[in-house]
Scaffold this motif. Structure first.
Motif, mmCIF file in Angstrom:
data_model
loop_
_atom_site.group_PDB
_atom_site.id
_atom_site.type_symbol
_atom_site.label_atom_id
_atom_site.label_comp_id
_atom_site.label_asym_id
_atom_site.label_seq_id
_atom_site.Cartn_x
_atom_site.Cartn_y
_atom_site.Cartn_z
ATOM 1 N N ARG A 1 0.827 -0.864 0.148
ATOM 2 C CA ARG A 1 0.073 -0.016 -0.065
ATOM 3 C C ARG A 1 0.863 1.337 -0.151
ATOM 4 N N ALA B 1 1.537 5.634 -0.822
ATOM 5 C CA ALA B 1 0.700 7.041 -1.029
ATOM 6 C C ALA B 1 1.617 8.087 -1.525
ATOM 7 N N ARG C 1 -1.247 11.645 7.919
ATOM 8 C CA ARG C 1 -2.485 11.213 7.193
ATOM 9 C C ARG C 1 -2.639 10.061 6.318
ATOM 10 N N ALA C 2 -1.398 10.172 5.686
ATOM 11 C CA ALA C 2 -0.973 8.830 4.451
ATOM 12 C C ALA C 2 -1.287 7.677 5.474
ATOM 13 N N ASP D 1 -4.537 6.075 6.663
ATOM 14 C CA ASP D 1 -5.150 5.415 5.702
ATOM 15 C C ASP D 1 -4.686 4.456 5.275
ATOM 16 N N GLY D 2 -3.583 3.716 5.752
ATOM 17 C CA GLY D 2 -3.110 2.412 5.647
ATOM 18 C C GLY D 2 -1.819 2.387 4.630
ATOM 19 N N GLN E 1 -3.811 7.416 -2.700
ATOM 20 C CA GLN E 1 -3.465 6.096 -1.972
ATOM 21 C C GLN E 1 -3.816 4.966 -3.129
#
Length: 261
Positions: free
Chosen positions: A10, A12, A35-36, A39-40, A243
Motif C-alpha cells: 500500500r 501513498a 494522514r497517509a 489511511d493504511g 492512495q
C-alpha cells in the motif's frame, strides 16, 4: 517464506506544496505522512524540494542527512512504522548542493542524489546543484524499489537500468515546472518510463503553484502507473494524497510476456 512474485504494498503520494521555510515545510510533511499512514499506506512519498521550494537560496537551507529536516522525517517514519521518501537539499563539496531523496523507515535507510539536472526551459539547476552519479534501489517488504527525481523522467535509459536492477516500483518525487504542454509531457513521460522499466511508477509532484519566473514549483497530477504504462490513479492540481496498492505479480507477468529487459 514470502513469494516475491505476489508481493503487495500500500503506497501513498502526498501531493503538498512547499514554501521557503524548512521548519514550516517539515511540519507540513509530517502531517501529510501521518494522514497517509492513517489511511493504511506503508510507503509514503513526498515531492522533490519538499524541504524548500525552488527559488529559495538552497545553499543557505541545505542540511546534512543527520540535520533537523531529515531527523524529523526519520522520527515520524519510525513512530508510524512506515517508509518515507522525500526530497531535500544537502551541501555538496563544491559549494553547491545535492538535490537528494532521503529514504527512511523501519529497516530502510538510503538516499539518492538527482543525476539529471533541470537545465531546460530557461532554468539552470546545475548553477546551484551538483549532480549525483549512482543509481539507487532498496528492498522493502519483498519489493525492490528504485529512485528517480523529476527531470530524470526525460531519460529513458535510467528507468530501463532500474528495471534491469530488479526494481518493481520506481518512486519519482518531483517539482515539475508549469508551462505550455508541461502537463501533457508529465503524463506522457510517467507512462513511458513505467513501460521502459516494466515497473510500477509512483510519481509525486508538488501541488500546483502559479509560476514565478523559471522556478519549477509544481503542477500536481501525481500518479501511479502500471508496468504497461496505464494510469492506475491520478490526482488533480491541488494538495491531496493518492492512495493505491502496488502488486508485483503484474510486474512478473509483464516481464515474462514482453521480455525487453
Amino acid at each position: 517464506m514470502s513469494d516475491r512474485s505476489t508481493a503487495r504494498l500500500r503506497v501513498a503520494a502526498a501531493q503538498v506544496s512547499a514554501g521557503p521555510d524548512p521548519v514550516a515545510n517539515l511540519a507540513g510533511a509530517v502531517e501529510a505522512v501521518r494522514r497517509a499512514a492513517a489511511d493504511g499506506a506503508s510507503l509514503v512519498v513526498l515531492p522533490e524540494a519538499v524541504m524548500a521550494c525552488f527559488g529559495t537560496d538552497l545553499a543557505s537551507v541545505a542540511e546534512p542527512l543527520d540535520g533537523p529536516f531529515a531527523t524529523g522525517l526519520r522520527k515520524v517514519a519510525a513512530d508510524l512504522g512506515v517508509v518515507v521518501v522525500a526530497g531535500l537539499f544537502e551541501p555538496a563539496e563544491d559549494g553547491r548542493v545535492h538535490n537528494t531523496l532521503l529514504v527512511t523507515g523501519p529497516g530502510v535507510e538510503t538516499s539518492y542524489r538527482k543525476i539529471h539536472l533541470y537545465d531546460a526551459f530557461g532554468s539552470h539547476e546545475s548553477d546551484t546543484v551538483a549532480p549525483g552519479k549512482e543509481l539507487v534501489t532498496f528492498g522493502y517488504r519483498d519489493l525492490t524499489i528504485g529512485l528517480a527525481t523529476c527531470y530524470d523522467l526525460r531519460f529513458a535509459d535510467q528507468f530501463t537500468a532500474l528495471g534491469r536492477l530488479g526494481a518493481e516500483l520506481i518512486v519519482v518525487p518531483a517539482s515539475w515546472g508549469a508551462g505550455p504542454g508541461k502537463e501533457e509531457q508529465w503524463d506522457l513521460l510517467t507512462r513511458a518510463r513505467a513501460a521502459d522499466a516494466q515497473a510500477w511508477v509512483l510519481a509525486c509532484d508538488q501541488a500546483y503553484v502559479p509560476p514565478v519566473g523559471t522556478d519549477p514549483l509544481g503542477i500536481g497530477r501525481s500518479s501511479l502507473t502500471t508496468p504497461l504504462g496505464q494510469t492506475a490513479a491520478r490526482l488533480g492540481a491541488g494538495a491531496d494524497i493518492l492512495q493505491a496498492t502496488v502488486d508485483t505479480a503484474v510486474v512478473a507477468t509483464v516481464r515474462s510476456r514482453v521480455p525487453i529487459l
